[in-house]
Design a protein around this motif. Structure first.
Motif, PDB file in Angstrom:
ATOM      1  N   TYR A 152      79.566  26.257 -13.318  1.00  0.00           N
ATOM      2  CA  TYR A 152      79.601  26.111 -11.859  1.00  0.00           C
ATOM      3  C   TYR A 152      81.046  25.885 -11.408  1.00  0.00           C
ATOM      4  CZ  TYR A 152      74.551  25.498 -12.271  1.00  0.00           C
ATOM      5  OH  TYR A 152      73.217  25.676 -12.561  1.00  0.00           O
ATOM      6  N   ARG A 153      81.570  26.863 -10.658  1.00  0.00           N
ATOM      7  CA  ARG A 153      82.960  26.818 -10.194  1.00  0.00           C
ATOM      8  C   ARG A 153      83.079  26.732  -8.671  1.00  0.00           C
ATOM      9  NH1 ARG A 153      86.100  28.868 -14.541  1.00  0.00           N
ATOM     10  NH2 ARG A 153      84.839  29.942 -16.117  1.00  0.00           N
ATOM     11  N   VAL A 154      82.028  27.125  -7.958  1.00  0.00           N
ATOM     12  CA  VAL A 154      82.101  27.283  -6.506  1.00  0.00           C
ATOM     13  C   VAL A 154      80.958  26.509  -5.858  1.00  0.00           C
ATOM     14  CG1 VAL A 154      82.048  28.961  -4.610  1.00  0.00           C
ATOM     15  CG2 VAL A 154      83.174  29.556  -6.769  1.00  0.00           C
ATOM     16  N   GLY A 155      81.209  25.946  -4.665  1.00  0.00           N
ATOM     17  CA  GLY A 155      80.143  25.304  -3.918  1.00  0.00           C
ATOM     18  C   GLY A 155      80.606  24.103  -3.130  1.00  0.00           C
ATOM     19  N   GLN A 156      79.648  23.218  -2.821  1.00  0.00           N
ATOM     20  CA  GLN A 156      79.921  21.992  -2.081  1.00  0.00           C
ATOM     21  C   GLN A 156      79.148  20.838  -2.705  1.00  0.00           C
ATOM     22  OE1 GLN A 156      78.957  23.719   2.022  1.00  0.00           O
ATOM     23  NE2 GLN A 156      80.719  22.385   2.509  1.00  0.00           N
ATOM     24  N   HIS A 157      79.587  19.617  -2.372  1.00  0.00           N
ATOM     25  CA  HIS A 157      78.913  18.424  -2.890  1.00  0.00           C
ATOM     26  C   HIS A 157      79.363  17.218  -2.075  1.00  0.00           C
ATOM     27  CE1 HIS A 157      82.208  16.197  -5.128  1.00  0.00           C
ATOM     28  NE2 HIS A 157      82.811  17.266  -4.623  1.00  0.00           N
ATOM     29  N   PHE A 158      78.696  16.088  -2.315  1.00  0.00           N
ATOM     30  CA  PHE A 158      79.217  14.791  -1.882  1.00  0.00           C
ATOM     31  C   PHE A 158      78.592  13.720  -2.764  1.00  0.00           C
ATOM     32  CE2 PHE A 158      75.508  15.335   0.883  1.00  0.00           C
ATOM     33  CZ  PHE A 158      74.902  14.076   0.865  1.00  0.00           C
ATOM     34  N   VAL A 159      79.295  12.605  -2.923  1.00  0.00           N
ATOM     35  CA  VAL A 159      78.837  11.504  -3.768  1.00  0.00           C
ATOM     36  C   VAL A 159      77.842  10.670  -2.975  1.00  0.00           C
ATOM     37  CG1 VAL A 159      79.514   9.427  -5.043  1.00  0.00           C
ATOM     38  CG2 VAL A 159      80.983  11.464  -5.081  1.00  0.00           C
ATOM     39  N   THR A 160      76.642  10.496  -3.532  1.00  0.00           N
ATOM     40  CA  THR A 160      75.609   9.713  -2.862  1.00  0.00           C
ATOM     41  C   THR A 160      75.632   8.248  -3.285  1.00  0.00           C
ATOM     42  OG1 THR A 160      74.001  10.317  -4.569  1.00  0.00           O
ATOM     43  CG2 THR A 160      74.112  11.722  -2.603  1.00  0.00           C
ATOM     44  N   GLU A 161      76.077   7.965  -4.499  1.00  0.00           N
ATOM     45  CA  GLU A 161      76.223   6.576  -4.949  1.00  0.00           C
ATOM     46  C   GLU A 161      77.041   6.534  -6.232  1.00  0.00           C
ATOM     47  OE1 GLU A 161      72.723   4.649  -6.906  1.00  0.00           O
ATOM     48  OE2 GLU A 161      71.618   6.411  -6.164  1.00  0.00           O
ATOM     49  N   THR A 162      77.608   5.359  -6.477  1.00  0.00           N
ATOM     50  CA  THR A 162      78.324   5.104  -7.726  1.00  0.00           C
ATOM     51  C   THR A 162      77.563   4.033  -8.485  1.00  0.00           C
ATOM     52  OG1 THR A 162      80.449   5.634  -6.688  1.00  0.00           O
ATOM     53  CG2 THR A 162      80.520   4.393  -8.745  1.00  0.00           C
ATOM     54  N   TYR A 163      77.345   4.259  -9.779  1.00  0.00           N
ATOM     55  CA  TYR A 163      76.598   3.301 -10.594  1.00  0.00           C
ATOM     56  C   TYR A 163      77.227   3.222 -11.974  1.00  0.00           C
ATOM     57  CZ  TYR A 163      74.219   7.172 -13.020  1.00  0.00           C
ATOM     58  OH  TYR A 163      73.933   8.276 -13.778  1.00  0.00           O
ATOM     59  N   SER A 164      76.576   2.463 -12.883  1.00  0.00           N
ATOM     60  CA  SER A 164      77.163   2.228 -14.207  1.00  0.00           C
ATOM     61  C   SER A 164      77.370   3.518 -14.996  1.00  0.00           C
ATOM     62  CB  SER A 164      76.282   1.267 -15.016  1.00  0.00           C
ATOM     63  OG  SER A 164      74.962   1.790 -15.161  1.00  0.00           O
ATOM     64  N   GLY A 165      76.578   4.556 -14.695  1.00  0.00           N
ATOM     65  CA  GLY A 165      76.721   5.820 -15.404  1.00  0.00           C
ATOM     66  C   GLY A 165      77.744   6.746 -14.784  1.00  0.00           C
ATOM     67  N   GLY A 166      78.338   6.351 -13.652  1.00  0.00           N
ATOM     68  CA  GLY A 166      79.341   7.188 -12.989  1.00  0.00           C
ATOM     69  C   GLY A 166      78.964   7.459 -11.549  1.00  0.00           C
ATOM     70  N   GLU A 167      79.258   8.653 -11.063  1.00  0.00           N
ATOM     71  CA  GLU A 167      78.949   9.043  -9.698  1.00  0.00           C
ATOM     72  C   GLU A 167      77.710   9.931  -9.678  1.00  0.00           C
ATOM     73  OE1 GLU A 167      82.534  10.982  -8.472  1.00  0.00           O
ATOM     74  OE2 GLU A 167      83.408   9.126  -7.678  1.00  0.00           O
ATOM     75  N   TYR A 168      76.906   9.758  -8.615  1.00  0.00           N
ATOM     76  CA  TYR A 168      75.741  10.605  -8.443  1.00  0.00           C
ATOM     77  C   TYR A 168      75.978  11.474  -7.206  1.00  0.00           C
ATOM     78  CZ  TYR A 168      70.940  11.862  -9.498  1.00  0.00           C
ATOM     79  OH  TYR A 168      69.818  12.545  -9.900  1.00  0.00           O
ATOM     80  N   HIS A 169      75.563  12.759  -7.290  1.00  0.00           N
ATOM     81  CA  HIS A 169      75.950  13.734  -6.279  1.00  0.00           C
ATOM     82  C   HIS A 169      74.759  14.441  -5.663  1.00  0.00           C
ATOM     83  CE1 HIS A 169      80.322  14.105  -7.621  1.00  0.00           C
ATOM     84  NE2 HIS A 169      79.759  13.435  -8.614  1.00  0.00           N
ATOM     85  N   ALA A 170      74.918  14.843  -4.409  1.00  0.00           N
ATOM     86  CA  ALA A 170      74.154  15.933  -3.826  1.00  0.00           C
ATOM     87  C   ALA A 170      75.006  17.174  -4.016  1.00  0.00           C
ATOM     88  CB  ALA A 170      73.899  15.680  -2.344  1.00  0.00           C
TER      89      ALA A 170
END
Length: 287
Positions: A152-170
């Motif tokens: 996956y090289r192209v697209g959009q996202h945003f971080v929904t939360e940060t937790y002990s495992g790292g960042e979680y994304h939409a």
């Protein structure tokens, strides 16, 4: 009776009357010929048996050499006669169909309506799709995900939360993935779609998880043949607030050996963006 020297019976030559004197010795008679059952016959038998054994040994060695020289272990064998399968994993798992299945989607008879608004363009994948405003931002890295390592090289996202495992994304991400032989004219969309969707579930999310299927079908996207799998996953991970996610995987036949992949994910903590899944799929257009 004794014969004493000087006595009245002194020794002397005596010749028996009527017996001829002994002459020279006569030659001995030749030995009889050996019987057919003797040592000579046994030697002939051993020679015959030895010859037969030699022939059998020679034939056996010839067969053994033929097997070894024709087998995989022969270092002198022409490797070109059995080349390794160098096709991509999806092409190996999903050979191109020789006949399209009944009811399979084909390219639309007319071009889809022109796209409006800002677009995300993926030149490698051969598609474009709708681009969204804040909180969505441009994807600026390469994420090779799962066993299939879809890049996956192209697209959009945003971080929904940060937790002990790292960042979680939409996320709304696209990629081109090899899915057919170089001379293939079509893809087995259902097979490729199911392979990619299974990889998403197994490799992108916390394990174990449960899946609620929502859509799983051959269709058209932007006038192109496609397979769409839409589902909601439920899971738990330490420190992660999200416990479910709405996801979709679209595999699009763009007329190349590579298939276009569009992956969309909306965590359950941000259900207000669930509409994006259907909206972005319907916005796909070929380049």
């Amino acid at each position: 009776m004794s014969n004493r020297a000087g006595g009245p019976w002194a020794s002397g030559a005596v010749t028996a009357s009527g017996v001829p004197p002994l002459g020279p010795a006569q030659p001995a008679a030749p030995p009889p010929a050996p019987s057919p059952d003797g040592p000579q016959r046994r030697r002939r038998q051993l020679l015959i048996f030895g010859g037969i054994a030699g022939v059998i040994l020679a034939v056996g060695l010839s067969v053994l050499l033929a097997v070894l020289l024709g087998g995989e272990s022969n270092p002198f064998r022409d490797k070109a006669s059995a080349p390794a399968d160098l096709r991509p994993p999806l092409a190996q798992a999903c050979p191109a169909p020789t006949v399209l299945p009944s009811g399979a989607a084909t390219r639309g008879p007319s071009a889809p309506p022109p796209a409006a608004g800002e677009r995300t363009v993926d030149e490698d994948a051969g598609i474009s799709y709708r681009k969204y405003g804040k909180p969505w931002v441009t994807w600026d890295t390469v994420w090779r995900a799962g066993t299939l390592e879809v890049p996956y090289r192209v697209g959009q996202h945003f971080v929904t939360e940060t937790y002990s495992g790292g960042e979680y994304h939409a996320s709304i991400l696209s990629a081109a993935v090899p899915a057919a032989d170089n001379d293939a004219v079509s893809l087995d969309l259902e097979c490729v779609g199911r392979q990619v969707a299974a990889d998403v579930r197994a490799e992108y999310y916390p394990q174990p998880n449960t899946m609620e299927p929502l859509r799983d079908e051959v269709t058209t996207l932007g006038g192109l043949p496609a397979w769409v799998s839409e589902f909601r996953l439920r899971f738990e991970a330490n420190g992660l607030t999200a416990t479910d996610e709405l996801s979709a995987v679209a595999v699009i036949d763009v007329g190349k050996p590579t298939a276009a992949i569009l992956y969309v994910s909306i965590p359950g903590t941000h259900k207000q963006f669930d509409y994006v899944v259907e909206d972005v799929l319907n916005s796909i257009r070929p380049l």
